[in-house]
Design a protein around this motif. Structure first.
Motif: not given
Length: 441
Positions: A61-71, A365-382
């Motif tokens: 919901l915080q993303s500026t991308q329409p597809a991600q906001r729809l998700a 640890n895997i994404s080397h960050t604890n914020a942002g879209d990449y972190y949340h995607i990795v966290r969800a998959i794990v």
């Protein structure tokens, strides 16, 4: 499930009914019919737990991308998986209870079987929370809030916040749904066995839904709640969340038992066949419209409680006969991986939140960050993959050996309907034409 999503029992075990092992009936001279799992109902449960997972691990919901906001809007909607769990639970468990209505030890067998299904993993979770708290420096006196969970009172007003005050790194905020279910099933079997007929029991379940709807309207239209955005004292209360369970109970009683000597009630089945689909879409549409008006699909505002929640409960209950009858929905929900997820849904529900801190750390640890879209995607998959593995191990190595004890406490099958619901009128007409054709030959 915390949202049970928080939902719970997942609950739903709900699970309870279709896993029941067969056993001899206590009726003299009869044998309880062998329990059969329904692949489509397993798949529906799999969808429910998947929605709950998305609710907790999705985003966008915080993303500026329409597809991600729809998700992100879909993530908000995914809390509805809890309501679907509740409806399934009422449907499956009431079917088993009613068919056991005239057997001896019916209450004992039901409560023991329910305890075997829910308590072992539930107790393990509470012990894990307590041990984790002690290992991180908490004192024994700080574990007192866990007593609220011991008595399944974590959804009560004024107790819900206290129950979550244990200083443990392992969360239990999703366990309110288990409290809703256990409170309902503490009372419902007794009420059901006092009913003198199926029609009477059906009326009682509809009355309970009506009481829940009246409670929602009364509480959430009162002046202190109007315009409020935050959660309220009664958001997780039995009368707030119990409507879907009551409708699942009513649906099971209305459908009847095709294996019974008197057979199904054709009138109620015609009504179900005729109105299930429109009830599903109308209920879903009302909930979505209420969400659009409020600016969120997560149940937050008063109108979403007194209007959206009952409508969504109707849609959830209507989804059950839609997947029980022949057609495309049944084929979709009979898909193997979805059914597999439904079978391990209770463990999945417990672990996907209980081990959330572990998933957070691994994702970072895997994404080397604890914020942002990449972190949340990795966290969800794990989180999804590890929860699947842990839940599968729990189901096969811990839950199933305990559930095997159910054979000492037999009940009749919870799914007595046998084959999928079909249009019996068309089937008879087709059969008559076929016989006529053979006669002419």
């Amino acid at each position: 499930m915390a949202s049970d999503a928080t939902l719970r029992d997942l609950p739903p075990d709900s699970s309870a009914s279709s896993d029941s092992p067969s056993g001899p009936s206590t009726l003299a001279g009869t044998i309880a019919p062998k329990t059969r799992r329904d692949a489509a109902l397993d798949g529906l449960r799999g969808l429910a737990i998947l929605l709950v997972f998305i609710f907790h691990y999705g985003g966008g919901l915080q993303s500026t991308q329409p597809a991600q906001r729809l998700a992100g809007y879909f993530t908000q909607f995914s809390w509805s998986g809890v309501v679907l769990f509740f409806a399934l639970s009422g449907f499956l468990i009431t079917g088993s209870l009613w068919e056991t209505n005239h057997t001896v030890h019916r209450l004992r067998n039901f409560y023991v079987r329910r305890a075997l299904r829910i308590l072992p993993l539930y107790i393990v979770a509470l012990l894990a929370v307590a041990i984790a708290a002690l290992l991180t420096g908490a004192h024994f006196t700080q574990l007192r809030p866990l007593l609220v969970f011991v008595f399944f009172l974590q959804n009560f007003p004024h107790l819900s916040s206290y129950a979550l005050s244990t200083p443990s790194p392992l969360p239990l905020y999703h366990f309110w749904t288990l409290a809703v279910e256990e409170q309902f099933y503490l009372i419902w079997p007794i009420v059901l066995f006092l009913a003198h007929s199926r029609r009477h029991a059906l009326r009682l379940s509809l009355w309970f839904f009506g009481i829940c709807a009246f409670f929602l309207f009364s509480i959430y239209t009162m002046a202190p709640f109007v315009g409020a955005v935050t959660h309220h004292l009664y958001d997780y209360f039995l009368l707030t969340q119990g409507g879907a369970i009551a409708l699942g109970c009513a649906l099971s009683l209305a459908m009847g038992n095709r294996a019974s000597p008197i057979g199904r009630k054709p009138g109620t089945h015609r009504l179900i066949r005729k109105y299930a689909q429109p009830a599903f879409f109308i209920g879903l549409a009302i909930y979505l419209l209420a969400g659009i008006a409020c600016g969120t699909f997560y149940i937050t505002y008063p109108v979403q409680f007194w209007l959206g929640l009952p409508a969504l409960s109707i849609a959830a209950a209507a989804a059950i006969p839609l997947v029980l009858r022949t057609g495309l929905p049944r084929k979709i929900f009979s898909w193997g991986p979805l059914g597999w997820l439904g079978r391990i849904s209770y463990g999945f529900y417990v672990f996907h939140i209980l081990l959330e801190p572990l998933y957070d750390r691994l994702g970072a640890n895997i994404s080397h960050t604890n914020a942002g879209d990449y972190y949340h995607i990795v966290r969800a998959i794990v989180a999804f993959l590890l929860t699947c593995v842990i839940s599968w191990l729990s189901f096969n190595l811990f839950e199933m050996p305990i559930l095997s004890l159910k054979r000492f406490f037999p009940v009749n099958a919870s799914l007595p309907w046998g084959e999928p619901i079909a249009d019996t009128h068309r089937a008879r007409h087709k059969s008559s034409r076929s016989k006529g054709a053979h006669a002419n030959e």
